[in-house]
Design an enzyme around this catalytic site. Structure first.
Site, PDB file in Angstrom:
ATOM      1  N   PRO A 109       0.840  -1.202   0.000  1.00 30.17           N
ATOM      2  CA  PRO A 109       0.000   0.000   0.000  1.00 30.17           C
ATOM      3  C   PRO A 109       0.873   1.250   0.000  1.00 30.17           C
ATOM      4  O   PRO A 109       1.871   1.305   0.720  1.00 30.17           O
ATOM      5  CB  PRO A 109      -0.782  -0.096   1.318  1.00 30.17           C
ATOM      6  CG  PRO A 109      -0.592  -1.484   1.813  1.00 30.17           C
ATOM      7  CD  PRO A 109       0.677  -2.007   1.210  1.00 30.17           C
ATOM      8  N   HIS A 110       0.513   2.205  -0.831  1.00 27.30           N
ATOM      9  CA  HIS A 110       1.226   3.471  -0.842  1.00 27.30           C
ATOM     10  C   HIS A 110       0.372   4.501  -1.568  1.00 27.30           C
ATOM     11  O   HIS A 110      -0.627   4.148  -2.195  1.00 27.30           O
ATOM     12  CB  HIS A 110       2.604   3.343  -1.516  1.00 27.30           C
ATOM     13  CG  HIS A 110       2.539   2.921  -2.941  1.00 27.30           C
ATOM     14  ND1 HIS A 110       2.335   1.608  -3.313  1.00 27.30           N
ATOM     15  CD2 HIS A 110       2.646   3.616  -4.096  1.00 27.30           C
ATOM     16  CE1 HIS A 110       2.332   1.524  -4.633  1.00 27.30           C
ATOM     17  NE2 HIS A 110       2.502   2.732  -5.147  1.00 27.30           N
ATOM     18  N   ALA A 111       0.741   5.760  -1.474  1.00 28.80           N
ATOM     19  CA  ALA A 111      -0.006   6.822  -2.148  1.00 28.80           C
ATOM     20  C   ALA A 111       0.956   7.959  -2.429  1.00 28.80           C
ATOM     21  O   ALA A 111       2.148   7.879  -2.095  1.00 28.80           O
ATOM     22  CB  ALA A 111      -1.165   7.312  -1.287  1.00 28.80           C
TER      23      ALA A 111
END
Lengths: 145, 483
Positions: free
Chosen positions: A64-66
């Site tokens: 997960p990352h943004a």
């Protein structure tokens, strides 16, 4: 490098109810130590809603990352292992999550490089799914590096 | 002579990636180096035909351009084009730098030399850049790039002046002496024994632009014209062959030959007559006979052209004929057509009985010659891919920081493991993928977005950033190309 960053950021859970919860749980250590703001956690979830579950980079492993929109204080990474796999959209099972927070698009490349080295090895992936302690995880990662 | 015919039929039936295809691809490479510059050659040819002392309107002032143009302009153009084909713009610069060393170091116009040093220069800088790739600290690219090219170019200049130049000059003189000996003995027409079968196998560009044109340019620089331009490009034999088929061929060839004749003779596309020869391989005898006659007549009249007629059309011939050579050139073309026509007509008449199968034969041999041409193209396309096609692969994702970085890192590791070099693999936000990227790799969920931003690029979709079947495919492709 990756091993260093994971210290204190490794968690194990029996199960979670949803992939959203899995992301929240995986990012919790980063939120607690002030690397990210809660907006970053929401962004990570939003990212999957918008762009699909491409963060499942290898079957059973999600990253997960943004984007950093003033939501990352410090580059960091955390680890979450689930006993029971959780379903991401498109029926993708996930057992291990590496939540990634990057201040900019280059500073964390060493982390990514190490992580890809680990995830490229079949045996290392199996061990990540089965390890029981933070020490085991970090030793494994250091051995691959 | 029947052995020549056998060679043709064997070559025609061959379908594995043959030596012929490779030679043909090499010819294609030479052609690509020469063809973009033909305009400059023609400009030089016109200048020469008009203004040198033996020209139409001798003019001492204008004639001053002749020497520098042939000694500097034309070889430099060849070297630049050759360098660019191998090593892009930096290769072009490197090729030109190398060529100037050759030119100054030699006493002859360095056409052959330029066609060697251009690609060589391109190769040197390409290999060197490959070594430095990803090792230049950010911000230093410009200084490193400029000085690497400058220093390597400086060395290449000296090496080509001292060493490469003399070697090429010696080789060049060797070939010239050999062919001149052939001319002296009056055996120059024998070249047709090689030329005509080679042409039908689509090797025409190799012999024309690789051997005869460079030699011709040298001779033309000294004498204002050269017979070498005519030995393989004479449109006469093809005209004679197609005429013979028009009158004595089977139904299909009677119908098609006149059209082919126009395109061949006026348009200079010799490829049009190749299928007819492949259909009746024995007719190569007529082609050789006509070719020999043409050369003999050109020799008899001491005729020549001022530059390479490209394409070999009658118009190009007449346009490049210098004063005093018109009778010889026209006679050579017509005599060649006449002889080929007679011999081919005889062969066709003796062979009447096979007429029914001819239709199939023609179609078959048209297919055959298409296939042969294609094969050569594929070989050269494969080698071009190696040089120009896949140099930059961009992994892209939403943020350009996470999964794309992981994918790019992992793929770089795989390339490294396989020993594949010279390919830049980087990661970007989808919208930030640079224009010169050859391939964009995205997760399949992001395909639509990637398509909007990069409709012109090859997009590879993956589901697994580290170990996807499509990445295996790409890796295999790169591996094959780099071999």
């Amino acid at each position: 490098m990756l091993g260093e960053h994971l210290k204190g950021n490794v968690r194990f859970l029996e199960s979670v109810n949803s992939w959203e919860e899995a992301i929240r749980e995986s990012a919790a250590p980063l939120l607690e130590n002030g690397s990210i703001t809660s907006k970053y956690v929401d962004d990570m979830i939003q990212n999957v809603n918008t762009n699909g579950p491409y963060i499942v980079v290898v079957p059973e492993f999600a990253m997960p990352h943004a984007k950093n929109e003033n939501s990352v204080e410090k580059t960091g990474i955390s680890f979450l292992q689930l006993q029971e796999p959780v379903m991401f959209p498109d029926d993708k099972e996930v057992k291990v999550l590496f939540a990634l927070a990057a201040e900019d698009s280059t500073g964390h490349l060493d982390l990514i490089s190490d992580l890809s080295g680990v995830l490229m090895e079949d045996e290392a992936r199996d061990e990540l799914k089965q390890a029981k302690s933070e020490k085991e995880i970090i030793d494994l990662i250091n051995s691959v590096e | 002579m029947s052995t020549s015919a056998d060679t043709v039929s064997m070559g025609g039936g061959n379908n594995s990636p043959s030596i012929r295809a490779k030679v043909q691809a090499f010819g294609g490479f030479l052609t690509n180096m020469v063809l973009p510059n033909i305009g400059a050659f023609i400009a030089w040819g016109l200048l020469t035909a008009l203004f040198i002392p033996s020209g139409w309107m001798p003019n001492e002032e204008f004639a001053k351009i002749v020497g520098p143009a042939i000694n500097f302009l034309l070889p430099l153009l060849l070297a630049i084009t050759g360098g660019r084909m191998v090593g892009g713009q930096r290769g072009a610069v490197m090729g030109a730098i190398g060529a100037i060393g050759l030119i100054v170091g030699a006493d002859i116009p360095m056409f052959l030399g330029a066609m060697v040093i251009g690609p060589l220069g391109g190769l040197i800088i390409k290999k060197f850049d490959g070594l430095l790739e990803n090792r230049i600290p950010a911000g230093f690219e410009m200084i490193v790039n400029n000085f690497s090219l400058g220093i390597l170019g400086f060395l290449l200049m000296l090496v080509s002046f001292e060493f490469i130049g003399p070697v090429i000059e010696a080789a060049n003189n060797g070939i010239t002496v050999a062919i001149e000996a052939l001319v002296a003995t009056g055996l120059l027409p024998l070249l047709s024994l090689i030329n005509e079968p080679a042409k039908v196998l689509f090797l025409n560009n190799v012999i024309d632009q690789g051997i005869y044109y460079p030699l011709g340019m040298q001779a033309a620089a000294e004498q204002g014209k050269s017979i070498y331009f005519t030995v393989a490009s004479n449109p006469g034999p093809g005209l004679g062959l197609l005429l013979a088929f028009t009158f004595f061929g089977g139904k299909t060839s009677k119908r098609t030959a006149p059209g082919a004749m126009i395109i061949h003779f006026l348009g200079g596309i010799h490829e049009l007559y190749f299928p007819y020869v492949l259909m009746k391989p024995l007719t190569i005898v007529g082609m050789i006979g006509g070719g020999m006659t043409g050369i003999a007549v050109f020799e008899l009249f001491d005729a020549g052209l001022v530059a390479g007629p490209s394409p070999g059309s009658i118009f190009a011939y007449l346009g490049l004929t210098p004063k005093g050579s018109f009778i010889g050139i026209i006679a050579g073309v017509l005599a060649a057509a006449g002889v080929t026509f007679l011999i081919t007509s005889l062969i066709l008449k003796m062979d009447k009985n096979t007429e029914e199968t001819e239709e199939e034969n023609l179609n078959e041999s048209i297919e055959k010659s298409k296939a042969m041409k294609q094969e050569g193209k594929e070989v050269s396309a494969a080698s071009e891919q190696h040089t120009t096609q896949i140099e930059k692969i961009s992994f892209a994702c939403d943020a350009g920081a996470g999964s794309s970085a992981m994918g790019a890192t992992a793929f770089r590791k795989k390339l490294h493991k396989k020993g594949i070099e010279g390919i830049e693999v980087k990661h970007y936000r989808i919208e930030d993928v640079p224009e010169d990227a050859n391939i964009v790799v995205v997760h399949k969920d992001l395909l639509d977005r990637a398509k909007i931003a990069h409709s012109d690029k090859e997009i590879i979709t993956i589901e697994n950033f580290l170990d996807d079947p499509n990445l295996h495919g790409l890796l295999e492709r790169l591996e094959n190309v780099s071999k």
